[in-house]
Design a protein around this motif. Structure first.
Motif, PDB file in Angstrom:
ATOM      1  N   PRO A  37       3.131  -1.219   4.204  1.00 38.80           N
ATOM      2  CA  PRO A  37       2.855   0.195   3.957  1.00 38.80           C
ATOM      3  C   PRO A  37       4.105   0.962   3.545  1.00 38.80           C
ATOM      4  N   GLN A  41       0.873   5.005   0.030  1.00 42.81           N
ATOM      5  CA  GLN A  41      -0.019   6.113   0.332  1.00 42.81           C
ATOM      6  C   GLN A  41       0.624   7.045   1.362  1.00 42.81           C
ATOM      7  N   ASN A  99      -2.526   5.697   4.346  1.00 42.65           N
ATOM      8  CA  ASN A  99      -2.186   4.440   5.005  1.00 42.65           C
ATOM      9  C   ASN A  99      -2.617   4.423   6.464  1.00 42.65           C
ATOM     10  N   VAL A 113      -0.138  -6.208   5.420  1.00 41.75           N
ATOM     11  CA  VAL A 113       0.057  -4.972   4.674  1.00 41.75           C
ATOM     12  C   VAL A 113       1.519  -4.540   4.748  1.00 41.75           C
ATOM     13  N   ALA A 141      -9.623   0.382   0.356  1.00 42.08           N
ATOM     14  CA  ALA A 141      -8.841  -0.728   0.893  1.00 42.08           C
ATOM     15  C   ALA A 141      -9.714  -1.953   1.129  1.00 42.08           C
ATOM     16  N   LEU A 174      -1.755  -1.233  -3.908  1.00 37.09           N
ATOM     17  CA  LEU A 174      -2.834  -0.279  -3.664  1.00 37.09           C
ATOM     18  C   LEU A 174      -2.239   1.120  -3.592  1.00 37.09           C
ATOM     19  N   SER A 175      -2.829   2.066  -4.318  1.00 36.60           N
ATOM     20  CA  SER A 175      -2.381   3.455  -4.225  1.00 36.60           C
ATOM     21  C   SER A 175      -3.575   4.377  -4.067  1.00 36.60           C
ATOM     22  N   SER A 186       0.837  -1.192   0.000  1.00 33.76           N
ATOM     23  CA  SER A 186       0.000   0.000   0.000  1.00 33.76           C
ATOM     24  C   SER A 186       0.878   1.250   0.000  1.00 33.76           C
ATOM     25  N   ASP A 199     -10.389   6.259   1.774  1.00 31.51           N
ATOM     26  CA  ASP A 199      -9.223   5.373   1.848  1.00 31.51           C
ATOM     27  C   ASP A 199      -9.602   4.028   2.456  1.00 31.51           C
TER      28      ASP A 199
END
Length: 283
Positions: A33, A7, A17, A31, A223, A78-79, A5, A219
């Motif tokens: 991050p 973010q 995030n 995850v 997700a 994921l962005s 992810s 967000d």
């Protein structure tokens, strides 16, 4: 399931995030991050402290992850919000690296640009960059109705025009589209909807509209939907679970009177959604 992810992050409150990671962990997702900014709080307060992370530093972190030999284990990249133009190249490079190691991995992009009430709140180059380069590379996108309009040069408002806009953006690359903040003129009063579309059909979920603005709720939505869809491949189930969880998060936040999402207090709503809202097939 593992999600990379990429973010923003804040110390106080929950956006980027800092909104997405915990709900994902609570539903059993590992995850990884990667932060694009590390701010004291989200910018909606008008003042904040902390650094933007340079695209080169973000790329270095991702390469460091790659050097651990885990790219083949990542199921989703994921962005979300992209603060500057340079981060798009880093994200697309990360997607390429992950997919080279795991051809079954997906890229989920939340093409954050703005909303119907505020208009665009990103740098002028970002929406064009998202439309022309980033969204076509995505497998899943989660625009709101306003953002869908920019991506397709349309003004979706009715069910028919929104579905037409979804078909237009799917033709550019993404096969799965979740449209949030859908407001049709013929919907029931004080309601709002989410629309999920993939190659098997289209489903809509309607929930009460709460009189509030909650930074970070998009967000969380992106997700959770991404994780549920990746796990089951069932768009109707994914949008129903997501809407049920996010509504309970928003309702708890509204009743608390707090400006920030009650993210931790609502954790059971992610792990065990009440499924109080069902998806209705519209195509």
């Amino acid at each position: 399931m593992k999600i990379l992810s990429i973010q923003s992050a804040v110390a106080y409150g929950h956006v980027g995030n800092s909104a997405a990671v915990f709900p994902l962990q609570r539903i059993g997702v590992e995850v990884l991050p990667v932060y694009t900014v590390n701010f004291s709080n989200h910018t909606g307060y008008g003042s904040w402290r902390g650094p933007m992370v340079s695209p080169d530093d973000v790329r270095d972190i991702i390469i460091g992850i790659e050097e651990r030999g885990v790219m083949g284990e990542i199921d989703v990249v994921l962005s979300g919000y992209q603060g500057g133009e340079g981060i798009a190249d880093v994200i697309l490079d990360a997607v390429s690296r992950v997919k080279a190691a795991n051809p079954g991995a997906l890229y989920a992009c939340d093409p954050v640009m703005g909303n119907a009430k505020s208009g665009c709140f990103v740098a002028p180059a970002i929406p064009v960059l998202l439309r022309d380069r980033v969204v076509p590379a995505a497998d899943i996108i989660t625009p709101n109705q306003f953002e869908l309009g920019f991506l397709t040069d349309t003004e979706p408002d009715t069910m028919e025009s929104t579905l037409e806009a979804v078909d237009r953006v799917r033709a550019t690359g993404p096969r799965v589209v979740l449209v949030t903040s859908v407001e049709r003129p013929d919907r029931e009063d004080d309601t709002i909807e989410m629309l999920a579309v993939d190659e098997t059909g289209a489903w809509i979920v309607q929930t009460p509209l709460l009189p509030m603005k909650a930074n970070g709720s998009g967000d969380v939505t992106a997700a959770l939907f991404t994780a549920h869809y990746r796990r089951t491949g069932d768009a109707a189930d994914a949008v129903a679970r997501t809407a049920s969880s996010v509504f309970d998060l928003l309702e708890r936040t509204y009743l608390s009177g707090d400006r920030e999402l009650q993210l931790i207090q609502s954790q059971e709503s992610y792990a065990h959604p009440r499924m109080q809202f069902q998806a209705r097939r519209v195509r």
